[in-house]
Design a protein around this motif. Sequence first.
Motif, mmCIF file in Angstrom:
data_model
loop_
_atom_site.group_PDB
_atom_site.id
_atom_site.type_symbol
_atom_site.label_atom_id
_atom_site.label_comp_id
_atom_site.label_asym_id
_atom_site.label_seq_id
_atom_site.Cartn_x
_atom_site.Cartn_y
_atom_site.Cartn_z
ATOM 1 N N TYR A 1 58.462 93.816 7.583
ATOM 2 C CA TYR A 1 57.960 93.710 8.962
ATOM 3 C C TYR A 1 56.732 94.976 8.952
ATOM 4 C CZ TYR A 1 61.910 90.880 10.178
ATOM 5 O OH TYR A 1 62.666 89.813 10.335
ATOM 6 N N CYS A 2 55.722 94.702 9.815
ATOM 7 C CA CYS A 2 54.634 95.575 10.060
ATOM 8 C C CYS A 2 55.189 96.089 11.559
ATOM 9 C CB CYS A 2 53.204 94.947 9.981
ATOM 10 S SG CYS A 2 51.917 96.122 10.499
ATOM 11 N N ASN A 3 54.720 97.364 11.696
ATOM 12 C CA ASN A 3 55.206 97.873 13.077
ATOM 13 C C ASN A 3 54.024 98.863 13.697
ATOM 14 O OD1 ASN A 3 56.068 100.614 14.252
ATOM 15 N ND2 ASN A 3 57.152 98.704 15.234
ATOM 16 N N ARG B 1 67.733 96.946 9.915
ATOM 17 C CA ARG B 1 66.122 97.075 9.722
ATOM 18 C C ARG B 1 66.245 98.659 9.218
ATOM 19 N NH1 ARG B 1 61.924 94.269 13.234
ATOM 20 N NH2 ARG B 1 63.414 92.666 12.802
ATOM 21 N N THR C 1 55.481 96.954 18.774
ATOM 22 C CA THR C 1 55.186 95.607 18.511
ATOM 23 C C THR C 1 55.478 95.481 17.054
ATOM 24 O OG1 THR C 1 53.109 95.534 19.998
ATOM 25 C CG2 THR C 1 53.180 94.025 18.160
ATOM 26 N N TRP C 2 55.943 94.362 16.788
ATOM 27 C CA TRP C 2 56.575 93.927 15.488
ATOM 28 C C TRP C 2 55.680 92.523 14.978
ATOM 29 C CZ3 TRP C 2 59.684 96.947 12.554
ATOM 30 C CH2 TRP C 2 60.524 97.943 13.407
ATOM 31 N N CYS D 1 49.055 93.473 6.708
ATOM 32 C CA CYS D 1 49.271 93.427 7.943
ATOM 33 C C CYS D 1 48.213 93.539 8.667
ATOM 34 C CB CYS D 1 50.279 94.584 8.444
ATOM 35 S SG CYS D 1 50.562 94.717 10.182
ATOM 36 N N TRP E 1 55.576 100.071 7.795
ATOM 37 C CA TRP E 1 56.372 98.983 7.124
ATOM 38 C C TRP E 1 57.900 99.139 7.143
ATOM 39 C CZ3 TRP E 1 54.344 94.468 6.022
ATOM 40 C CH2 TRP E 1 52.981 94.331 5.498
#
Length: 111
Positions: free
Chosen positions: A94-96, A45, A100-101, A22, A36
């Motif tokens: 997904y990275c966070n 999610r 924000t994603w 990421c 993650w």
Amino acid sequence: QVQLVESGGGLVQPGGSLRLSCLASLNIFNIQIMGWFRQAPGKEREVVATIRSGGSTNYADSVKGRFTISRDTAKNAVYLQMNNLKPEDTAVYYCNAYSTWGQGTLVTVSS
């Protein structure tokens, strides 16, 4: 506002490994927590792993001992090393950071 771009997903056989990356658009040194998450088809999610600015980490029970989250502030990157992958790990990852994603990267574990 930070932007995040994930990479490293793909198709892997059960028992295999993948390393997700990421990359952040700005310096992550002062971001208190990054994580993650993953979302499997038909499921909500869920958090996989988080890392704090001081280096402490947390993992979902389902990945403890198999996944490792790390970060490189010089590269503004957060990584997720995934070993001994199982079919149930199949998901979009997904990275966070903050609210924000990233766009996500698909991991498929199948023989």
